[in-house]
Each structure stands twice: as structure tokens, then as C-alpha cells.
Design a protein around this motif. Structure first.
Motif, PDB file in Angstrom:
ATOM      1  N   ILE A  57       0.891  -1.226   0.154  1.00 32.62           N
ATOM      2  CA  ILE A  57      -0.008  -0.056  -0.011  1.00 32.62           C
ATOM      3  C   ILE A  57       1.103   1.240  -0.100  1.00 32.62           C
ATOM      4  O   ILE A  57       1.921   1.309   0.704  1.00 32.62           O
ATOM      5  N   PRO A  58       0.651   2.221  -1.003  1.00 38.60           N
ATOM      6  CA  PRO A  58       1.412   3.458  -0.718  1.00 38.60           C
ATOM      7  C   PRO A  58       1.524   4.076   0.647  1.00 38.60           C
ATOM      8  O   PRO A  58       0.519   3.987   1.343  1.00 38.60           O
ATOM      9  N   ASP A  59       2.634   4.873   0.461  1.00 40.42           N
ATOM     10  CA  ASP A  59       2.629   5.553   2.037  1.00 40.42           C
ATOM     11  C   ASP A  59       1.583   6.816   2.211  1.00 40.42           C
ATOM     12  O   ASP A  59       1.338   6.897   3.468  1.00 40.42           O
ATOM     13  N   GLY A  60       1.116   7.328   1.265  1.00 38.51           N
ATOM     14  CA  GLY A  60       0.046   8.406   1.529  1.00 38.51           C
ATOM     15  C   GLY A  60      -1.127   8.089   1.632  1.00 38.51           C
ATOM     16  O   GLY A  60      -2.088   8.798   2.017  1.00 38.51           O
ATOM     17  N   ILE A  61      -1.626   6.500   1.767  1.00 41.02           N
ATOM     18  CA  ILE A  61      -3.000   6.106   1.961  1.00 41.02           C
ATOM     19  C   ILE A  61      -3.179   5.947   3.457  1.00 41.02           C
ATOM     20  O   ILE A  61      -2.433   5.315   4.175  1.00 41.02           O
ATOM     21  N   HIS A  62      -4.322   6.562   4.133  1.00 43.23           N
ATOM     22  CA  HIS A  62      -4.583   6.410   5.672  1.00 43.23           C
ATOM     23  C   HIS A  62      -5.502   5.315   5.742  1.00 43.23           C
ATOM     24  O   HIS A  62      -6.471   5.347   4.815  1.00 43.23           O
ATOM     25  N   LEU A  63      -5.246   4.400   6.504  1.00 41.41           N
ATOM     26  CA  LEU A  63      -6.301   3.304   6.497  1.00 41.41           C
ATOM     27  C   LEU A  63      -7.243   3.430   7.917  1.00 41.41           C
ATOM     28  O   LEU A  63      -6.837   3.867   9.077  1.00 41.41           O
ATOM     29  N   PRO A  64      -8.323   3.109   7.970  1.00 42.02           N
ATOM     30  CA  PRO A  64      -8.949   2.478   6.689  1.00 42.02           C
ATOM     31  C   PRO A  64      -9.486   3.440   5.762  1.00 42.02           C
ATOM     32  O   PRO A  64      -9.621   4.528   5.730  1.00 42.02           O
ATOM     33  N   ILE A  65      -9.696   2.776   4.433  1.00 39.48           N
ATOM     34  CA  ILE A  65     -10.195   3.694   3.348  1.00 39.48           C
ATOM     35  C   ILE A  65     -11.323   3.723   3.300  1.00 39.48           C
ATOM     36  O   ILE A  65     -12.367   2.828   3.343  1.00 39.48           O
ATOM     37  N   ILE A  66     -12.221   4.993   3.356  1.00 41.48           N
ATOM     38  CA  ILE A  66     -13.472   5.270   3.562  1.00 41.48           C
ATOM     39  C   ILE A  66     -13.901   6.049   2.430  1.00 41.48           C
ATOM     40  O   ILE A  66     -13.102   6.979   2.098  1.00 41.48           O
ATOM     41  N   ILE A  67     -14.809   5.706   1.572  1.00 36.49           N
ATOM     42  CA  ILE A  67     -15.279   6.318   0.216  1.00 36.49           C
ATOM     43  C   ILE A  67     -16.585   6.581   0.271  1.00 36.49           C
ATOM     44  O   ILE A  67     -17.579   6.085   1.288  1.00 36.49           O
ATOM     45  N   GLU A  68     -17.219   7.462  -0.705  1.00 34.65           N
ATOM     46  CA  GLU A  68     -18.593   8.059  -0.629  1.00 34.65           C
ATOM     47  C   GLU A  68     -19.420   6.857  -1.017  1.00 34.65           C
ATOM     48  O   GLU A  68     -18.807   5.775  -1.762  1.00 34.65           O
ATOM     49  N   ASP A  69     -20.578   6.940  -1.006  1.00 34.45           N
ATOM     50  CA  ASP A  69     -21.743   5.799  -1.150  1.00 34.45           C
ATOM     51  C   ASP A  69     -22.002   5.577  -2.862  1.00 34.45           C
ATOM     52  O   ASP A  69     -22.428   4.643  -3.266  1.00 34.45           O
ATOM     53  N   SER A  70     -21.550   6.615  -3.555  1.00 34.76           N
ATOM     54  CA  SER A  70     -21.793   6.751  -4.956  1.00 34.76           C
ATOM     55  C   SER A  70     -21.039   5.328  -5.595  1.00 34.76           C
ATOM     56  O   SER A  70     -21.001   5.057  -6.773  1.00 34.76           O
TER      57      SER A  70
END
Length: 130
Positions: free
Chosen positions: A2-15
Motif C-alpha cells: 500500500i502506498p505511503d500516502g494512504i491512511h487506513l481504513p479507506i473510506i469512500i462515498e456511497d456513490s
């Protein structure tokens, strides 16, 4: 992976739940920085032993798990991406989060799924799956 810039957990919009095309979903996953993880899952290994003769010739890898509140086509879009699975929040189980007993699967949540899981885990009863 996983790239360094990603914060976990990954949360994305409902679309995300309404994505119907595989190319569109691949574009979203690559924009999140998961291209290297998808490449890892694309590799297929040939099984050792007698399993090859019994119809279990290839072993695939598990990749990102997408947890959605409702499915408006994202599961159809993810069918042709190796390693990517989609599950509804009400049906989420330990077997999805830790396949083969190995905890730590990369999981992408939608906002609606997180709200449903919060209600389900806090036990207010309104998120019942029955």
C-alpha cells in the motif's frame, strides 16, 4: 504493498455502490493508489500436488474487499477484477475480513456501510439482517 500516502481504513462515498462498469471501478481503485495491489492479485500460481488433477489447478490471491451498504451494480463490476470481492455490510463476516485465517485484508468501506456496521455492533437492533 500500500502506498505511503494512504491512511487506513479507506473510506469512500456511497456513490461507489452505483458503479456498473469494470473499467470505471478499476479507474477508481487505481486513483486510490491500489494499482500495485491489483497487479499482485493478477498473478496466478499453479498448485502443487494432486489438486491439479481434481480441478483445483490454479491458486489466486485475495485482494481488496469492498464493503457497501447497498449494491447497485458494483458487485457486477468487480467480478472480472481478480482478487477483488464485494460484500454487503449486513452480510460482513470474519471469513471476509480474514480469508484463510490470515487477518489484515485491505478493506474499502463506504460511508453508509460504516453507519450500518456501527448500528449493528452497538446493538440498537435497527440494522437487523433477519
Amino acid at each position: 504493498r500500500i502506498p505511503d500516502g494512504i491512511h487506513l481504513p479507506i473510506i469512500i462515498e456511497d456513490s461507489l455502490a452505483s458503479v456498473k462498469k469494470t473499467a470505471e471501478l478499476l479507474q477508481i481503485l487505481n486513483a486510490l493508489g491500489l494499482g500495485r495491489e491489483l497487479e499482485r492479485c493478477r498473478e496466478v500460481k499453479i498448485r502443487a500436488g494432486k489438486g491439479k488433477r481434481r480441478g483445483r489447478r490454479y491458486k489466486g490471491r485475495k485482494g481488496p474487499l469492498i464493503v457497501v451498504h447497498y449494491d447497485e451494480g458494483v458487485s457486477r463490476a468487480a467480478e472480472n477484477i481478480p482478487g477483488v470481492d464485494v460484500v454487503l455490510a449486513k452480510d460482513l463476516s470474519v471469513l471476509d475480513l480474514a480469508p484463510g485465517g490470515h487477518p489484515g485484508r485491505l478493506t474499502i468501506y463506504t460511508l453508509g456501510a460504516l453507519h450500518l456496521l456501527e448500528r449493528r455492533l452497538l446493538g440498537d437492533g435497527s440494522a437487523g439482517g433477519d
